[in-house]
Design a protein around this motif. Structure first.
Motif, PDB file in Angstrom:
ATOM      1  N   UNK A  91     -38.569  -0.361 -19.570  1.00  0.00           N
ATOM      2  CA  UNK A  91     -37.964   0.224 -18.373  1.00  0.00           C
ATOM      3  C   UNK A  91     -36.587  -0.392 -18.108  1.00  0.00           C
ATOM      4  N   UNK A  92     -36.447  -1.691 -18.327  1.00  0.00           N
ATOM      5  CA  UNK A  92     -35.138  -2.334 -18.177  1.00  0.00           C
ATOM      6  C   UNK A  92     -34.135  -1.770 -19.184  1.00  0.00           C
ATOM      7  N   UNK A  93     -34.629  -1.518 -20.391  1.00  0.00           N
ATOM      8  CA  UNK A  93     -33.742  -0.936 -21.416  1.00  0.00           C
ATOM      9  C   UNK A  93     -33.294   0.467 -21.010  1.00  0.00           C
ATOM     10  N   UNK A  94     -34.194   1.212 -20.372  1.00  0.00           N
ATOM     11  CA  UNK A  94     -33.817   2.545 -19.888  1.00  0.00           C
ATOM     12  C   UNK A  94     -32.753   2.453 -18.791  1.00  0.00           C
ATOM     13  N   UNK A  95     -32.873   1.424 -17.941  1.00  0.00           N
ATOM     14  CA  UNK A  95     -31.856   1.217 -16.896  1.00  0.00           C
ATOM     15  C   UNK A  95     -30.507   0.895 -17.531  1.00  0.00           C
ATOM     16  N   UNK A  96     -30.518   0.039 -18.545  1.00  0.00           N
ATOM     17  CA  UNK A  96     -29.269  -0.302 -19.234  1.00  0.00           C
ATOM     18  C   UNK A  96     -28.632   0.932 -19.861  1.00  0.00           C
ATOM     19  N   UNK A  97     -29.469   1.758 -20.502  1.00  0.00           N
ATOM     20  CA  UNK A  97     -28.957   2.979 -21.129  1.00  0.00           C
ATOM     21  C   UNK A  97     -28.374   3.934 -20.068  1.00  0.00           C
ATOM     22  N   UNK A  98     -29.066   4.012 -18.920  1.00  0.00           N
ATOM     23  CA  UNK A  98     -28.595   4.894 -17.849  1.00  0.00           C
ATOM     24  C   UNK A  98     -27.258   4.411 -17.300  1.00  0.00           C
TER      25      UNK A  98
END
Length: 342
Positions: free
Chosen positions: A19-26
């Motif tokens: 989920x943190x990686x998804x935030x970074x990508x966003x």
């Protein structure tokens, strides 16, 4: 929500990492497309992280709690002192051999009151871990702790001991300098201290290494810690000649805070921030501080003689057992549960 750019994740925390990686990508997309508002997407992901932390916390196994107690991002003794106390003055040396970096302590102010606070300290990187001997104290560490506790008694100041150790250092040189005697002496002397003594397991609580500073009027245990005579890995290696059964050993050792409270070996369980103390140092310290202040106020109202007598009675009544009479011999009686000892 705090950001953790260098954060480490345990295996069962991987869904949170994703989920943190998804935030970074966003966020990267937001930088490339400034005209598009990604704020709501990020907020949804942050809410999902909180829910995932809650979900994981509710279904932890004993082995997972052991892993959390060793989490590389978990706060150690000096971090709690920094967050809970002011005017900390570290004191060094046992006045006999040398200063043990694995054991730290000194006077500090807790909620406006001067206390002696001490505990085992682990390192936050490879170099510091070696300096702190991985939180494993030598005899001089326990003798330093006793010196500080006696100093607190001299000036009538409460003692707070924070436990976080995989065990006392088992090296040959430690045994040569009297490791067993140093731990036994501390247990003997802590029983008789006239000032209030509060003990908290903040991480690992293994064997005599923990007991060396583990005797007090109140023993508190943070919820994602463990307290037992041997680590799950060592237990597994003894019983099954392999570390592969460590999860089974953790289950059978009954080493969690809930187990220890049920056995009557600790008095209170200190709650941690959602997901563990490593998620929010300030919140973890504030929670622990509230428990310490409350218990100190209760213990301070007693006379020194009451404290010592209650301490002796408390530890004298720990444990439960069953006595079986031999054939033809009179019944000796039995104790089957911790409740029988109350």
């Amino acid at each position: 929500m705090p950001q953790y750019p260098n954060r480490q994740f345990l295996d069962f925390e991987k869904p949170i990492k994703e989920l943190y990686e998804q935030i970074d990508d966003t966020r990267k997309l937001a930088e490339k497309n400034p005209k598009i508002d990604y704020k709501s997407n990020i907020e949804q992901l942050e809410a999902a992280i909180i829910e995932k932390r809650k979900e994981i916390t509710q279904h932890l196994t004993p082995w997972q709690r052991v892993q959390l107690s060793r989490h590389p991002d978990r706060p150690y003794t000096l971090k709690y002192i920094e967050k809970m106390c002011t005017n900390f003055v570290e004191l060094h040396g046992d006045r006999t051999f040398k200063d043990d970096k694995a054991m730290v302590g000194g006077f500090a102010e807790l909620d406006g009151e001067t206390v002696m606070i001490l505990g085992q300290q682990k390192g936050t990187n490879t170099k510091l871990r070696q300096l702190r001997n991985f939180g494993m104290a030598n005899p001089e560490g326990y003798r330093k702790a006793l010196r500080l506790m006696k100093l607190a008694e001299k000036f009538n100041k409460p003692v707070i001991a924070l436990i976080d150790t995989p065990g006392a250092y088992p090296g040959l040189e430690a045994e040569e300098r009297g490791q067993g005697e140093a731990i036994a002496r501390n247990i003997f002397e802590m029983i008789r201290l006239k000032v209030p003594v509060i003990v908290v397991i903040i991480g690992e609580g293994a064997s005599g290494g923990a007991l060396g500073i583990g005797v007090g009027d109140r023993v508190l245990m943070m919820e994602n810690t463990w307290y037992t005579v041997i680590s799950p890995e060592s237990c597994s290696s003894i019983l099954w000649r392999s570390w592969e059964k460590k999860e089974v050993a953790a289950e059978q050792l009954r080493l969690t805070a809930t187990d220890m409270k049920g056995f009557g070996l600790v008095d209170e369980i200190v709650h941690e921030p959602l997901g563990g103390a490593h998620w929010d140092y300030t919140e973890a310290a504030n929670i622990l501080k509230s428990y310490l202040v409350k218990n100190l106020q209760e213990i301070k109202n007693k006379t020194p003689e009451q404290r010592v007598n209650e301490r002796i009675e408390k530890y004298g009544h720990m444990g439960f057992w069953e006595e079986t009479a031999m054939a033809g011999a009179p019944e000796l009686g039995k104790r089957e549960s911790p409740e029988d000892l109350l």
